[in-house]
Design a protein around this motif. Structure first.
Motif, PDB file in Angstrom:
ATOM      1  N   GLY A 152      -7.913  19.096  45.368  1.00  0.00           N
ATOM      2  CA  GLY A 152      -9.248  19.280  45.980  1.00  0.00           C
ATOM      3  C   GLY A 152      -8.985  20.079  47.363  1.00  0.00           C
ATOM      4  N   GLY A 153      -7.895  20.551  47.638  1.00  0.00           N
ATOM      5  CA  GLY A 153      -7.733  21.446  48.669  1.00  0.00           C
ATOM      6  C   GLY A 153      -8.068  22.791  48.284  1.00  0.00           C
ATOM      7  N   VAL A 154      -7.910  23.704  49.162  1.00  0.00           N
ATOM      8  CA  VAL A 154      -8.261  25.246  48.971  1.00  0.00           C
ATOM      9  C   VAL A 154      -7.651  25.785  47.955  1.00  0.00           C
ATOM     10  CG1 VAL A 154      -8.508  27.405  50.068  1.00  0.00           C
ATOM     11  CG2 VAL A 154      -8.782  25.609  51.414  1.00  0.00           C
ATOM     12  N   ASP A 155      -6.017  25.747  47.904  1.00  0.00           N
ATOM     13  CA  ASP A 155      -5.346  26.435  47.074  1.00  0.00           C
ATOM     14  C   ASP A 155      -5.737  25.888  45.457  1.00  0.00           C
ATOM     15  OD1 ASP A 155      -4.468  27.327  49.255  1.00  0.00           O
ATOM     16  OD2 ASP A 155      -2.629  26.066  49.218  1.00  0.00           O
ATOM     17  N   SER A 156      -5.701  24.622  45.226  1.00  0.00           N
ATOM     18  CA  SER A 156      -5.980  24.177  43.858  1.00  0.00           C
ATOM     19  C   SER A 156      -7.210  24.521  43.492  1.00  0.00           C
ATOM     20  CB  SER A 156      -5.664  22.622  43.926  1.00  0.00           C
ATOM     21  OG  SER A 156      -6.181  22.025  44.682  1.00  0.00           O
ATOM     22  N   SER A 157      -8.228  24.434  44.368  1.00  0.00           N
ATOM     23  CA  SER A 157      -9.599  24.759  44.198  1.00  0.00           C
ATOM     24  C   SER A 157      -9.698  26.071  43.598  1.00  0.00           C
ATOM     25  CB  SER A 157     -10.558  24.230  45.061  1.00  0.00           C
ATOM     26  OG  SER A 157     -10.641  22.996  45.681  1.00  0.00           O
ATOM     27  N   VAL A 158      -9.115  27.193  44.317  1.00  0.00           N
ATOM     28  CA  VAL A 158      -9.395  28.472  43.887  1.00  0.00           C
ATOM     29  C   VAL A 158      -8.508  28.544  42.365  1.00  0.00           C
ATOM     30  CG1 VAL A 158      -8.700  30.792  44.596  1.00  0.00           C
ATOM     31  CG2 VAL A 158      -9.534  29.255  46.230  1.00  0.00           C
ATOM     32  N   VAL A 159      -7.374  28.087  42.516  1.00  0.00           N
ATOM     33  CA  VAL A 159      -6.625  27.984  41.033  1.00  0.00           C
ATOM     34  C   VAL A 159      -7.745  27.299  39.960  1.00  0.00           C
ATOM     35  CG1 VAL A 159      -4.797  27.163  39.804  1.00  0.00           C
ATOM     36  CG2 VAL A 159      -4.416  27.870  41.987  1.00  0.00           C
ATOM     37  N   ALA A 160      -8.304  26.551  40.196  1.00  0.00           N
ATOM     38  CA  ALA A 160      -9.184  25.717  39.212  1.00  0.00           C
ATOM     39  C   ALA A 160     -10.221  27.124  38.841  1.00  0.00           C
ATOM     40  CB  ALA A 160      -9.903  24.665  39.979  1.00  0.00           C
ATOM     41  N   ALA A 161     -10.997  27.578  40.017  1.00  0.00           N
ATOM     42  CA  ALA A 161     -11.974  28.456  39.568  1.00  0.00           C
ATOM     43  C   ALA A 161     -11.454  29.775  38.956  1.00  0.00           C
ATOM     44  CB  ALA A 161     -12.566  28.974  40.978  1.00  0.00           C
ATOM     45  N   GLN A 191      -0.462  25.389  39.230  1.00  0.00           N
ATOM     46  CA  GLN A 191      -0.240  24.695  40.652  1.00  0.00           C
ATOM     47  C   GLN A 191      -0.728  25.799  41.777  1.00  0.00           C
ATOM     48  OE1 GLN A 191       3.811  22.059  40.876  1.00  0.00           O
ATOM     49  NE2 GLN A 191       3.944  24.175  40.984  1.00  0.00           N
ATOM     50  N   GLY A 192      -1.274  25.251  42.874  1.00  0.00           N
ATOM     51  CA  GLY A 192      -1.697  26.122  43.910  1.00  0.00           C
ATOM     52  C   GLY A 192      -0.589  26.567  45.091  1.00  0.00           C
ATOM     53  N   THR A 193       0.512  26.904  44.473  1.00  0.00           N
ATOM     54  CA  THR A 193       1.851  27.475  45.215  1.00  0.00           C
ATOM     55  C   THR A 193       1.060  28.959  45.787  1.00  0.00           C
ATOM     56  OG1 THR A 193       3.360  26.537  43.741  1.00  0.00           O
ATOM     57  CG2 THR A 193       4.042  28.263  45.088  1.00  0.00           C
ATOM     58  N   ILE A 194       1.336  29.258  47.214  1.00  0.00           N
ATOM     59  CA  ILE A 194       1.086  30.293  47.786  1.00  0.00           C
ATOM     60  C   ILE A 194       2.315  30.943  48.378  1.00  0.00           C
ATOM     61  CG2 ILE A 194      -1.283  29.757  48.060  1.00  0.00           C
ATOM     62  CD1 ILE A 194      -0.784  29.242  51.148  1.00  0.00           C
ATOM     63  N   TYR A 195       2.179  32.198  48.853  1.00  0.00           N
ATOM     64  CA  TYR A 195       3.239  33.080  49.330  1.00  0.00           C
ATOM     65  C   TYR A 195       3.905  32.339  50.421  1.00  0.00           C
ATOM     66  CZ  TYR A 195       5.792  37.588  48.902  1.00  0.00           C
ATOM     67  OH  TYR A 195       6.688  38.418  48.746  1.00  0.00           O
ATOM     68  N   PRO A 196       3.481  31.749  51.457  1.00  0.00           N
ATOM     69  CA  PRO A 196       4.128  31.214  52.565  1.00  0.00           C
ATOM     70  C   PRO A 196       5.075  30.029  52.130  1.00  0.00           C
ATOM     71  CG  PRO A 196       1.972  31.504  53.363  1.00  0.00           C
ATOM     72  CD  PRO A 196       1.815  31.911  51.910  1.00  0.00           C
ATOM     73  N   ASP A 197       4.515  29.157  50.915  1.00  0.00           N
ATOM     74  CA  ASP A 197       5.550  28.463  50.473  1.00  0.00           C
ATOM     75  C   ASP A 197       6.821  28.835  49.908  1.00  0.00           C
ATOM     76  OD1 ASP A 197       3.196  26.786  50.525  1.00  0.00           O
ATOM     77  OD2 ASP A 197       2.686  26.552  48.616  1.00  0.00           O
ATOM     78  N   PRO A 217      -1.062  31.435  39.612  1.00  0.00           N
ATOM     79  CA  PRO A 217      -1.828  32.850  40.017  1.00  0.00           C
ATOM     80  C   PRO A 217      -1.836  32.884  41.495  1.00  0.00           C
ATOM     81  CG  PRO A 217      -3.283  31.019  39.422  1.00  0.00           C
ATOM     82  CD  PRO A 217      -1.976  30.466  39.133  1.00  0.00           C
ATOM     83  N   LEU A 218      -1.710  32.021  42.376  1.00  0.00           N
ATOM     84  CA  LEU A 218      -1.977  32.485  43.863  1.00  0.00           C
ATOM     85  C   LEU A 218      -0.457  32.568  44.366  1.00  0.00           C
ATOM     86  CD1 LEU A 218      -4.673  29.924  44.778  1.00  0.00           C
ATOM     87  CD2 LEU A 218      -4.887  32.265  43.770  1.00  0.00           C
ATOM     88  N   VAL A 264      -6.361  33.646  49.818  1.00  0.00           N
ATOM     89  CA  VAL A 264      -6.552  32.794  49.094  1.00  0.00           C
ATOM     90  C   VAL A 264      -8.303  32.405  49.446  1.00  0.00           C
ATOM     91  CG1 VAL A 264      -6.411  30.363  48.314  1.00  0.00           C
ATOM     92  CG2 VAL A 264      -4.243  31.799  48.595  1.00  0.00           C
ATOM     93  N   ARG A 265      -8.538  32.246  50.591  1.00  0.00           N
ATOM     94  CA  ARG A 265      -9.798  31.913  50.834  1.00  0.00           C
ATOM     95  C   ARG A 265     -10.824  33.160  50.464  1.00  0.00           C
ATOM     96  NH1 ARG A 265      -9.574  27.666  54.142  1.00  0.00           N
ATOM     97  NH2 ARG A 265      -7.878  27.317  55.489  1.00  0.00           N
ATOM     98  N   ALA A 266     -10.395  34.541  50.478  1.00  0.00           N
ATOM     99  CA  ALA A 266     -11.150  35.592  50.064  1.00  0.00           C
ATOM    100  C   ALA A 266     -11.454  35.474  48.678  1.00  0.00           C
ATOM    101  CB  ALA A 266     -10.570  36.934  50.553  1.00  0.00           C
ATOM    102  N   CYS A 267     -10.241  35.025  47.893  1.00  0.00           N
ATOM    103  CA  CYS A 267     -10.530  35.031  46.383  1.00  0.00           C
ATOM    104  C   CYS A 267     -11.301  33.854  45.982  1.00  0.00           C
ATOM    105  CB  CYS A 267      -9.077  34.690  46.179  1.00  0.00           C
ATOM    106  SG  CYS A 267      -8.859  34.598  44.117  1.00  0.00           S
ATOM    107  N   GLY A 268     -11.572  32.582  46.867  1.00  0.00           N
ATOM    108  CA  GLY A 268     -12.449  31.643  46.468  1.00  0.00           C
ATOM    109  C   GLY A 268     -13.816  32.000  46.663  1.00  0.00           C
ATOM    110  N   LYS A 269     -13.969  32.885  47.759  1.00  0.00           N
ATOM    111  CA  LYS A 269     -15.340  33.314  48.077  1.00  0.00           C
ATOM    112  C   LYS A 269     -15.932  34.364  46.835  1.00  0.00           C
ATOM    113  CE  LYS A 269     -17.742  33.563  51.477  1.00  0.00           C
ATOM    114  NZ  LYS A 269     -19.097  32.907  51.631  1.00  0.00           N
TER     115      LYS A 269
END
Length: 423
Positions: free
Chosen positions: A137-146, A235-241, A273-274, A282-287
């Protein structure tokens, strides 16, 4: 969409991520690769237009220069000298000259192009198979869902696991938003006792992260067994991870539960994908995907949840104190108009007690530590200067409403030297 690529080779430099972000801000895609990558492998990267060597101080001062052989690479090569950095920023004129005059790059790195590429890549990777998404339900997994809904639609099943480490009211809110507003195929799993039993008595933060990561996969294994055609785990893995887990250079800061904490016998192929995006991207992608602001700008929340904010061995009473104090902090920040203005704020409770006074009697209770930080990419962070009147109100509420707490402290440490989370 074919896009140009500038490869950054990590040869011991400290500003790899900052340099990658700076190049992307110029409209050119950039990735960081370990210095151990072979010239043949590097030359085969699609769209490669140039290479930047990023040595550390020792390597840069050595007579051999970078220490990396680039003969026959057939693209321009540039060495980013450590002494040229201005904070985390490389001189813009020098960088732009290399990108556009020397390498002849085009400004073809955009979020819209990224979405187009990822949708095509995921369709090719997944085919007609089905995917389970680890939906926090966080930003990363929500964007992956979209992204997955755009790419494969009904082939996606979202699984929301309540591991007992979520914020107050969060499981209910996640189910409501994704089922009622987004129409997702959502499976809810109550695994509170299962996770907390596994974590009982475990003090080491790295072990806690790995236990949580492994248990997540076990839950997904069981849920996938109830369905047909599940082959992939998203998964909502992002680059800083990846960068902080040392996957590029070996200089690990900490293990992330979804990077390096997965079991070797995992039955799924990963869809991530992130994994090459920074948080602001990631936020820009969600928007761009049309997600609502309250989801896109939702506060970051670590995969291990409150497990890394209940420091040391997790106990249920201390975990509940973290949850309740965090709810108070978020409510008061929202009332003060700070929601969306401060990047991340939360409470944590260490596994120690101090002497205090409550109802004219000696108390021996926990301290609550408040942390509030601002950042762009989660690689560095500054401290939010909270108004004292607001701090007094938050402190009073926590001391009066949260059981087992007799002190409230404020963490003034930037990143670096501290990370955003304590564990």
């Amino acid at each position: 969409m074919k896009q140009d690529l500038i490869a950054i080779l990590d040869l011991g430099g400290e500003q790899n991520a900052a340099l990658a972000r700076q190049i992307r801000a110029e409209g050119v895609y950039s990735e960081v690769y370990p210095g151990t990558i072979s010239m043949k492998e590097l030359a085969a990267k699609p769209g490669l237009k140039g290479v930047i060597l990023n040595p550390g101080v020792i390597a840069a001062s050595a007579s051999s220069g970078s220490g990396y052989c680039t003969e026959g690479l057939n693209v321009p090569v540039f060495t980013a000298m450590p002494q040229d950095y201005q904070g985390d920023i490389y001189p813009e004129d020098t960088l732009r000259a290399f990108l556009f005059d020397t390498c002849r790059c085009e400004k073809n790195w955009t979020i819209e192009n990224f979405i187009e590429d990822q949708v095509a890549l995921m369709r090719e990777q997944i085919g007609n198979d089905r995917v389970i998404l680890a939906l926090s339900g966080g930003v990363d997994s929500s964007v992956v869902a979209a992204l997955l809904i755009k790419a494969i639609g009904k082939q996606l099943t979202c699984v929301h696991v309540n591991h007992g480490l979520l914020r107050k009211g969060e499981p209910e809110e996640v189910c409501r938003v994704f089922r009622e507003e987004l129409g997702a195929d959502l499976v809810y799993v109550d695994a509170v006792d299962r996770f907390l039993d596994k974590l009982a008595g475990v003090e080491d933060p790295e072990k806690k992260r790995k236990i949580i990561g492994e248990e997540f996969i076990r839950v997904f294994d069981e849920e996938a067994a109830k369905l047909e055609g599940i082959r992939f785990l998203a998964q909502g893995t992002i680059y800083p991870d990846i960068v902080e887990s040392g996957m590029q250079s070996g200089k690990a800061v900490k293990a992330h539960h979804n990077v390096g904490g997965l079991p070797e016998d995992m039955q799924f192929e990963l869809v991530e994908p992130l994994k090459y995006l920074f948080k602001d991207e990631v936020r820009a992608c969600g928007k761009a995907l049309g997600l609502p602001d309250n989801m896109v700008y939702r506060q970051p929340f670590p995969g291990p949840g409150l497990g890394v904010r209940c420091l040391g061995a997790i106990t249920r009473d201390r975990l509940e104190a973290v949850r309740e104090s965090d709810a108070i902090l978020r409510e008061e920040f929202a009332n003060a108009g700070l929601q969306g203005k401060v990047w991340q704020y939360f409470t944590l409770i260490p596994d120690l007690r101090s002497v205090g006074v409550r109802d004219n009697n000696r108390s021996f209770e926990w301290p609550v530590i408040i942390r509030a930080v601002n950042t762009v990419d989660a690689m560095t962070a500054t401290i939010e200067h909270i108004d004292w009147a607001l701090m007094d109100k938050i402190t009073s509420r926590i001391l009066n409403e949260v059981k087992g707490v007799n002190r409230v402290l404020y963490d003034m440490t930037p990143k670096p030297t501290g990370t955003i989370e304590w564990e």
